[in-house]
Design a protein around this motif. Structure first.
Motif, PDB file in Angstrom:
ATOM      1  N   GLN A   1       0.822  -1.207   0.000  1.00 20.36           N
ATOM      2  CA  GLN A   1       0.000   0.000   0.000  1.00 20.36           C
ATOM      3  C   GLN A   1       0.861   1.264   0.000  1.00 20.36           C
ATOM      4  O   GLN A   1       0.482   2.278  -0.606  1.00 20.36           O
ATOM      5  N   ARG A   2       2.004   1.217   0.677  1.00 10.96           N
ATOM      6  CA  ARG A   2       2.925   2.361   0.652  1.00 10.96           C
ATOM      7  C   ARG A   2       3.373   2.637  -0.785  1.00 10.96           C
ATOM      8  O   ARG A   2       3.404   3.787  -1.231  1.00 10.96           O
ATOM      9  N   CYS A   3       3.709   1.575  -1.488  1.00 11.78           N
ATOM     10  CA  CYS A   3       4.179   1.725  -2.872  1.00 11.78           C
ATOM     11  C   CYS A   3       3.047   2.138  -3.801  1.00 11.78           C
ATOM     12  O   CYS A   3       3.256   2.902  -4.756  1.00 11.78           O
ATOM     13  N   ASP A   4       1.855   1.651  -3.531  1.00 11.91           N
ATOM     14  CA  ASP A   4       0.706   1.928  -4.379  1.00 11.91           C
ATOM     15  C   ASP A   4       0.353   3.414  -4.401  1.00 11.91           C
ATOM     16  O   ASP A   4      -0.303   3.900  -5.325  1.00 11.91           O
ATOM     17  N   ALA A   5       0.792   4.146  -3.381  1.00  6.69           N
ATOM     18  CA  ALA A   5       0.489   5.581  -3.299  1.00  6.69           C
ATOM     19  C   ALA A   5       1.338   6.405  -4.267  1.00  6.69           C
ATOM     20  O   ALA A   5       1.005   7.556  -4.553  1.00  6.69           O
ATOM     21  N   ILE A   6       2.412   5.823  -4.797  1.00 10.58           N
ATOM     22  CA  ILE A   6       3.286   6.547  -5.723  1.00 10.58           C
ATOM     23  C   ILE A   6       2.574   6.704  -7.066  1.00 10.58           C
ATOM     24  O   ILE A   6       2.022   5.740  -7.603  1.00 10.58           O
ATOM     25  N   GLU A   7       2.601   7.915  -7.614  1.00 14.17           N
ATOM     26  CA  GLU A   7       1.936   8.167  -8.895  1.00 14.17           C
ATOM     27  C   GLU A   7       2.491   7.240  -9.973  1.00 14.17           C
ATOM     28  O   GLU A   7       3.690   7.169 -10.186  1.00 14.17           O
ATOM     29  N   GLY A   8       1.589   6.549 -10.667  1.00 12.38           N
ATOM     30  CA  GLY A   8       1.987   5.661 -11.754  1.00 12.38           C
ATOM     31  C   GLY A   8       2.113   4.208 -11.342  1.00 12.38           C
ATOM     32  O   GLY A   8       2.035   3.308 -12.186  1.00 12.38           O
ATOM     33  N   VAL A   9       2.320   3.957 -10.049  1.00  9.52           N
ATOM     34  CA  VAL A   9       2.496   2.584  -9.564  1.00  9.52           C
ATOM     35  C   VAL A   9       1.139   1.996  -9.218  1.00  9.52           C
ATOM     36  O   VAL A   9       0.424   2.512  -8.360  1.00  9.52           O
ATOM     37  N   GLY A  10       0.784   0.905  -9.896  1.00  6.14           N
ATOM     38  CA  GLY A  10      -0.498   0.252  -9.663  1.00  6.14           C
ATOM     39  C   GLY A  10      -0.398  -0.846  -8.614  1.00  6.14           C
ATOM     40  O   GLY A  10       0.672  -1.112  -8.059  1.00  6.14           O
ATOM     41  N   GLU A  11      -1.527  -1.504  -8.372  1.00  2.02           N
ATOM     42  CA  GLU A  11      -1.587  -2.496  -7.301  1.00  2.02           C
ATOM     43  C   GLU A  11      -0.666  -3.683  -7.555  1.00  2.02           C
ATOM     44  O   GLU A  11       0.047  -4.127  -6.652  1.00  2.02           O
ATOM     45  N   LEU A  12      -0.652  -4.204  -8.770  1.00  4.28           N
ATOM     46  CA  LEU A  12       0.194  -5.367  -9.063  1.00  4.28           C
ATOM     47  C   LEU A  12       1.673  -5.033  -8.905  1.00  4.28           C
ATOM     48  O   LEU A  12       2.442  -5.800  -8.323  1.00  4.28           O
ATOM     49  N   THR A  13       2.067  -3.876  -9.428  1.00  5.10           N
ATOM     50  CA  THR A  13       3.461  -3.455  -9.300  1.00  5.10           C
ATOM     51  C   THR A  13       3.835  -3.278  -7.843  1.00  5.10           C
ATOM     52  O   THR A  13       4.915  -3.696  -7.402  1.00  5.10           O
ATOM     53  N   SER A  14       2.947  -2.660  -7.072  1.00  5.35           N
ATOM     54  CA  SER A  14       3.232  -2.423  -5.650  1.00  5.35           C
ATOM     55  C   SER A  14       3.344  -3.736  -4.887  1.00  5.35           C
ATOM     56  O   SER A  14       4.204  -3.888  -4.010  1.00  5.35           O
ATOM     57  N   MET A  15       2.499  -4.706  -5.217  1.00  8.83           N
ATOM     58  CA  MET A  15       2.562  -6.001  -4.527  1.00  8.83           C
ATOM     59  C   MET A  15       3.839  -6.749  -4.889  1.00  8.83           C
ATOM     60  O   MET A  15       4.460  -7.393  -4.040  1.00  8.83           O
ATOM     61  N   SER A  16       4.258  -6.642  -6.153  1.00  9.14           N
ATOM     62  CA  SER A  16       5.500  -7.288  -6.567  1.00  9.14           C
ATOM     63  C   SER A  16       6.709  -6.631  -5.912  1.00  9.14           C
ATOM     64  O   SER A  16       7.660  -7.305  -5.503  1.00  9.14           O
ATOM     65  N   LEU A  17       6.679  -5.301  -5.776  1.00  9.12           N
ATOM     66  CA  LEU A  17       7.765  -4.582  -5.101  1.00  9.12           C
ATOM     67  C   LEU A  17       7.852  -4.996  -3.634  1.00  9.12           C
ATOM     68  O   LEU A  17       8.954  -5.229  -3.113  1.00  9.12           O
ATOM     69  N   ALA A  18       6.707  -5.079  -2.962  1.00 11.15           N
ATOM     70  CA  ALA A  18       6.700  -5.470  -1.551  1.00 11.15           C
ATOM     71  C   ALA A  18       7.206  -6.894  -1.376  1.00 11.15           C
ATOM     72  O   ALA A  18       7.981  -7.189  -0.456  1.00 11.15           O
ATOM     73  N   ASN A  19       6.807  -7.781  -2.276  1.00 17.49           N
ATOM     74  CA  ASN A  19       7.262  -9.169  -2.189  1.00 17.49           C
ATOM     75  C   ASN A  19       8.768  -9.261  -2.375  1.00 17.49           C
ATOM     76  O   ASN A  19       9.458  -9.975  -1.637  1.00 17.49           O
ATOM     77  N   THR A  20       9.296  -8.513  -3.334  1.00 15.55           N
ATOM     78  CA  THR A  20      10.741  -8.524  -3.585  1.00 15.55           C
ATOM     79  C   THR A  20      11.505  -7.906  -2.421  1.00 15.55           C
ATOM     80  O   THR A  20      12.581  -8.387  -2.048  1.00 15.55           O
ATOM     81  N   PHE A  21      10.966  -6.833  -1.850  1.00 14.07           N
ATOM     82  CA  PHE A  21      11.612  -6.186  -0.706  1.00 14.07           C
ATOM     83  C   PHE A  21      11.787  -7.173   0.445  1.00 14.07           C
ATOM     84  O   PHE A  21      12.814  -7.165   1.138  1.00 14.07           O
ATOM     85  N   HIS A  22      10.808  -8.039   0.644  1.00 18.96           N
ATOM     86  CA  HIS A  22      10.863  -8.997   1.749  1.00 18.96           C
ATOM     87  C   HIS A  22      11.607 -10.277   1.374  1.00 18.96           C
ATOM     88  O   HIS A  22      11.639 -11.222   2.163  1.00 18.96           O
ATOM     89  N   ARG A  23      12.210 -10.291   0.170  1.00 19.79           N
ATOM     90  CA  ARG A  23      13.036 -11.438  -0.232  1.00 19.79           C
ATOM     91  C   ARG A  23      14.239 -11.585   0.683  1.00 19.79           C
ATOM     92  O   ARG A  23      14.666 -12.690   1.009  1.00 19.79           O
ATOM     93  N   GLY A  24      14.785 -10.476   1.133  1.00 23.40           N
ATOM     94  CA  GLY A  24      15.967 -10.523   1.987  1.00 23.40           C
ATOM     95  C   GLY A  24      16.292  -9.142   2.489  1.00 23.40           C
ATOM     96  O   GLY A  24      15.559  -8.177   2.228  1.00 23.40           O
ATOM     97  N   ARG A  25      17.379  -9.017   3.190  1.00 26.29           N
ATOM     98  CA  ARG A  25      17.789  -7.722   3.720  1.00 26.29           C
ATOM     99  C   ARG A  25      18.691  -7.017   2.713  1.00 26.29           C
ATOM    100  O   ARG A  25      19.770  -7.497   2.394  1.00 26.29           O
ATOM    101  N   PHE A  26      18.230  -5.884   2.220  1.00 22.45           N
ATOM    102  CA  PHE A  26      19.007  -5.087   1.267  1.00 22.45           C
ATOM    103  C   PHE A  26      19.661  -3.941   2.030  1.00 22.45           C
ATOM    104  O   PHE A  26      18.980  -3.181   2.727  1.00 22.45           O
ATOM    105  N   LYS A  27      20.969  -3.804   1.893  1.00 24.05           N
ATOM    106  CA  LYS A  27      21.700  -2.778   2.633  1.00 24.05           C
ATOM    107  C   LYS A  27      21.359  -1.371   2.173  1.00 24.05           C
ATOM    108  O   LYS A  27      21.472  -0.419   2.948  1.00 24.05           O
ATOM    109  N   SER A  28      20.985  -1.219   0.925  1.00 29.63           N
ATOM    110  CA  SER A  28      20.720   0.117   0.381  1.00 29.63           C
ATOM    111  C   SER A  28      19.809   0.001  -0.822  1.00 29.63           C
ATOM    112  O   SER A  28      19.527  -1.105  -1.317  1.00 29.63           O
ATOM    113  N   SER A  29      19.366   1.159  -1.311  1.00 27.74           N
ATOM    114  CA  SER A  29      18.539   1.165  -2.515  1.00 27.74           C
ATOM    115  C   SER A  29      19.348   0.684  -3.722  1.00 27.74           C
ATOM    116  O   SER A  29      18.798   0.088  -4.650  1.00 27.74           O
ATOM    117  N   ASP A  30      20.666   0.911  -3.708  1.00 25.02           N
ATOM    118  CA  ASP A  30      21.516   0.412  -4.796  1.00 25.02           C
ATOM    119  C   ASP A  30      21.470  -1.106  -4.867  1.00 25.02           C
ATOM    120  O   ASP A  30      21.410  -1.689  -5.952  1.00 25.02           O
TER     121      ASP A  30
END
Length: 314
Positions: A191-220
């Motif tokens: 839902q946090r991602c879904d609030a970004i202009e242009g980002v739809g529900e499917l994209t936001s859900m895929s982003l959230a799923n990938t984010f929880h894949r593991g611990r990322f040290k940075s946005s890079d």
């Protein structure tokens, strides 16, 4: 006092039916069945804390990877692209299961300090990823059938009904994805991602799923995992062509590209897109750069558990 058994290095070539294993403490090659019983028996035979490397091969490596991690061994999943070039670089001509197991062992032995241990993701990650890919396959099929049947006389009504049925399945899959994220507590990040202009529900859900894949040290690190980082090849005064590494999930990259196409039409992002184009970027390059920007914002929102503040334009 019993002598402590030293850990070993292991290279495993994985296929659907069997595992071919090379070890640094013996020249012998071992082959076992790729099933839970055989894997558990083999893991008990190697010293605790051993380091095991394998090439990521679809789903066939997952059973060994998870069981080995549970047994306390360090796991390393190797990139197939890098491994292929490593094979060429050292002049290995043979491409057999036995040769590949030894190649993986050699790579592990020499590149160990540069490798990052693999940590198993939550089971929900694989479930959502699988659903996303199946939905993508349905979308491709629906579009292909629609284009193929639209000019055939007498089939217009049937083609429309078929399109509607497939679209209904796509919606059901999207609902199941949402239910899975809600079940494991990840939907709030979507839902946090879904609030970004242009980002739809499917994209936001895929982003959230990938984010929880593991611990990322940075946005890079997050961008690199998505395969949206840029490969640079310069030598002397020669400036090589910049290309995306494309190492991550192609479906999420497609969704982010579509999100960028939608975002460039909004007041929030049109100015930035136009700036990219005015700087000399081609439209596709500008869209990719905008998609990367959206992904970085999404990462920051999830990392900081923040609420997106809508942009008012440039």
């Amino acid at each position: 006092m019993a002598r402590e058994v030293e850990s070993i290095l292991v290279g495993v070539d994985v296929s659907k039916a069997e595992l071919v294993i090379a070890r640094n403490d013996t020249d012998q090659i071992e082959t076992i069945q790729n099933n839970v019983t055989a894997i558990r028996r083999w893991l008990k035979s190697i010293p605790s804390g051993s380091k095991v490397a394998m090439e990521a091969t679809g789903i066939y490596h997952r059973q060994l990877a998870r069981r080995a991690h549970e047994a306390g061994h360090e796991l390393f999943l190797l990139d197939a692209y890098k491994l292929s070039h490593y094979r060429d670089g050292i002049g290995t001509r043979a491409k057999t299961d036995l040769a590949d197991a030894r190649l993986i062992l050699r790579y592990l032995s020499r590149e160990l300090d540069e490798l990052k241990p693999w940590v198993p993701p939550h089971d929900a990650f694989y479930r959502v990823q699988s659903l996303m890919r199946r939905r993508a396959a349905l979308v491709q099929t629906r579009v292909a059938l629609s284009q193929s049947l639209k000019d055939l006389p007498g089939l217009k009504q049937v083609a429309r009904q078929l399109d509607q049925h497939i679209h209904r399945i796509e919606q059901l899959i999207a609902r199941r994805i949402k239910e899975t994220l809600v079940e494991v507590g990840w939907y709030a990040d979507a839902q946090r991602c879904d609030a970004i202009e242009g980002v739809g529900e499917l994209t936001s859900m895929s982003l959230a799923n990938t984010f929880h894949r593991g611990r990322f040290k940075s946005s890079d690190a997050f961008i690199a995992y998505l395969g949206m980082d840029v490969r640079v090849r310069d030598s002397g005064t020669q400036r090589g062509r910049r290309k995306l590494t494309k190492k991550g999930d192609p479906e999420l990259r497609r969704l982010l590209y579509n999100a960028a196409m939608a975002a460039r039409k909004t007041a929030a992002w049109k100015g930035l897109y136009d700036t990219y184009v005015s700087q000399g970027l081609k439209p596709i390059q500008a869209l990719v750069k905008l998609a990367r920007k959206l992904a970085r914002i999404a990462f920051a929102l999830m990392q900081n558990q923040a609420i997106y503040q809508p942009k008012t334009g440039s």
